[in-house]
Design a protein around this motif. Structure first.
Motif, short mmCIF file in Angstrom:
data_model
loop_
_atom_site.label_atom_id
_atom_site.label_comp_id
_atom_site.label_asym_id
_atom_site.label_seq_id
_atom_site.Cartn_x
_atom_site.Cartn_y
_atom_site.Cartn_z
N GLY A 114 36.96 66.63 70.99
CA GLY A 114 36.67 65.47 70.16
C GLY A 114 37.81 64.44 70.15
O GLY A 114 38.98 64.78 70.33
N ILE A 115 37.45 63.18 69.93
CA ILE A 115 38.42 62.11 69.82
C ILE A 115 38.12 61.27 68.58
O ILE A 115 37.07 61.41 67.94
CB ILE A 115 38.42 61.19 71.06
N ASN A 116 39.04 60.39 68.25
CA ASN A 116 38.89 59.44 67.14
C ASN A 116 38.89 58.04 67.73
O ASN A 116 39.79 57.70 68.51
CB ASN A 116 40.06 59.63 66.16
N LEU B 267 37.41 46.42 65.24
CA LEU B 267 38.73 45.80 65.29
C LEU B 267 38.82 44.87 66.50
O LEU B 267 38.06 45.02 67.46
CB LEU B 267 39.82 46.87 65.42
N PRO B 268 39.78 43.94 66.51
CA PRO B 268 39.96 43.09 67.69
C PRO B 268 40.68 43.79 68.83
O PRO B 268 40.84 43.20 69.90
CB PRO B 268 40.79 41.92 67.14
N ILE B 269 41.14 45.02 68.61
CA ILE B 269 41.72 45.83 69.69
C ILE B 269 40.95 47.14 69.79
O ILE B 269 40.29 47.55 68.84
CB ILE B 269 43.22 46.11 69.48
N LEU B 270 41.05 47.78 70.94
CA LEU B 270 40.42 49.08 71.13
C LEU B 270 41.48 50.16 70.92
O LEU B 270 42.53 50.15 71.58
CB LEU B 270 39.83 49.19 72.53
N ARG B 271 41.21 51.07 70.00
CA ARG B 271 42.14 52.17 69.73
C ARG B 271 41.41 53.49 69.73
O ARG B 271 40.37 53.66 69.10
CB ARG B 271 42.82 51.97 68.37
N THR B 272 41.95 54.44 70.48
CA THR B 272 41.43 55.81 70.46
C THR B 272 42.57 56.75 70.10
O THR B 272 43.74 56.39 70.17
CB THR B 272 40.84 56.22 71.82
N SER B 273 42.21 57.96 69.73
CA SER B 273 43.22 58.94 69.33
C SER B 273 42.70 60.34 69.60
O SER B 273 41.48 60.57 69.67
CB SER B 273 43.55 58.79 67.84
N VAL B 274 43.62 61.27 69.71
CA VAL B 274 43.22 62.67 69.70
C VAL B 274 42.65 63.01 68.32
O VAL B 274 42.99 62.37 67.34
CB VAL B 274 44.42 63.59 70.01
N ASP B 275 41.78 64.01 68.29
CA ASP B 275 41.19 64.43 67.02
C ASP B 275 41.77 65.78 66.62
O ASP B 275 41.06 66.74 66.34
CB ASP B 275 39.67 64.51 67.15
N HIS B 276 43.09 65.86 66.63
CA HIS B 276 43.76 67.08 66.15
C HIS B 276 45.12 66.69 65.60
O HIS B 276 45.56 65.53 65.74
CB HIS B 276 43.88 68.12 67.26
N GLY B 277 45.77 67.63 64.98
CA GLY B 277 47.03 67.34 64.33
C GLY B 277 48.24 67.62 65.19
O GLY B 277 48.15 67.81 66.41
N THR B 278 49.38 67.70 64.52
CA THR B 278 50.66 67.85 65.20
C THR B 278 50.93 69.27 65.69
O THR B 278 51.82 69.47 66.50
CB THR B 278 51.80 67.44 64.24
N ALA B 279 50.18 70.24 65.19
CA ALA B 279 50.31 71.64 65.61
C ALA B 279 51.77 72.10 65.56
O ALA B 279 52.31 72.65 66.53
CB ALA B 279 49.72 71.85 67.00
N PHE B 280 52.39 71.88 64.42
CA PHE B 280 53.80 72.26 64.26
C PHE B 280 54.06 73.74 64.55
O PHE B 280 55.16 74.12 64.96
CB PHE B 280 54.26 71.95 62.83
#
Length: 309
Positions: A262-264, A269-282
């Protein structure tokens, strides 16, 4: 056709983000030109701790303030401040048309708070930066879920569902997500309210759907779906996109089905932004553990396959 240029904010350097960036650079470089929002000194420190080689074409930025000693798995204001500075630089590059889009690696919200950052996360910040009602959509090509309410207490959700706001959300979602098939809209209450027996928020949701249909000129949204059956195989066969009324209503089934990939995506928005759908996994950062890269690679692939408008 030239490759898209993508700014990648490196997230919390005490977590797994920089490992993902280094290990997958050669793969994503076949699709995009990546600019990593990290300065050379911090990159070299991280690579040394990870025992990884820095690729020769690994582009970094200059003058990103906030050098600190990386402490794997530790929540620190210094790592939070650096993660925020990396994100701000990526946004600036996109705003100034130096890159085509941005991908964000995971932050730690508490570290941002300790650093005095006023936002709970990337999406909150993007709304403020661009004075726009950014929409949080998460998922994979098999199924995307957009959230009407996000990081608010559950007790506040019902009161947040109002006709005007939901109508605007549905219209914005349609115009920016560009769904090609009908979108499943979840009801709020058990049994979607059972005609008012278990709650009447579904009447507000239905009215917002009707308003949106009049505005956009097509009937793209379903009537409020019963939440506990909306993600069963029979119902899912009808939808690739859903609208959830609150965070866990949409993300619990999504992550049960497609957690690793999965992704975020930030819409509207006027820009395209995607992200990983997980945390920092410390818990596994800098421990030599093999990390799944599916979410990161899918976040980059979404940019390759999509344009902002």
């Amino acid at each position: 056709m030239s490759r898209k240029k993508v700014a990648i904010s490196v997230g919390d350097l005490n977590g797994i983000g920089i490992q993902l960036a280094l290990e997958n650079h050669d793969i994503i470089s076949q699709e995009i030109e990546a600019v990593y929002c990290i300065d050379r000194n911090m990159l070299e420190q991280a690579a040394h701790k990870l025992n990884l080689t820095i690729p020769s074409n690994f582009q970094t930025v200059e003058d990103l303030e906030g050098y600190f000693e990386i402490e794997p798995g530790v929540v620190r204001k210094e790592s939070g401040a650096y993660a925020y500075a990396s994100f701000v630089r990526a946004v600036a590059l996109a705003r100034n048309k130096k890159v085509d889009a941005i991908t964000t690696l995971p932050i730690h919200k508490k570290a941002w708070e300790l650093a005095g950052v006023a936002y709970k996360g990337h999406t909150d910040a993007l709304r403020d930066f661009f004075d726009a009602e950014a929409i949080m959509m998460l998922g994979s090509p098999q199924m995307y879920v957009a959230l009407f309410t996000e990081h608010i207490p559950l007790r506040e959700v019902a009161g947040s569902i109002n006709e005007k706001a939901l109508t605007r959300f549905l219209i914005d979602f349609y115009q920016t997500a560009k769904p090609s098939t009908q979108v499943g809209v979840l009801g709020l209450n058990p049994h979607a309210g059972d005609d008012g027996v278990l709650g009447d928020e579904e009447r507000i949701i239905q009215k917002a759907i009707e308003n949106a249909h009049r505005e956009i000129g097509t009937k793209i949204f379903s009537a409020p779906l019963v939440p506990d059956v909306a993600f069963t195989p029979r119902v899912r066969a009808n939808y690739t996109h859903y609208i959830a009324m609150y965070h866990d209503q949409g993300l619990a089934p999504l992550k049960a089905l497609y957690f690793d990939e999965g992704i975020n995506v930030s819409l509207n928005l006027p820009i395209l932004r995607t992200s990983v759908d997980h945390g920092t996994a410390f818990d596994i950062a800098y421990k030599g553990v093999k990390i799944s890269s599916l979410s990161y690679l899918n976040a980059v692939k979404y940019i390759v396959d999509h344009t902002i408008r």
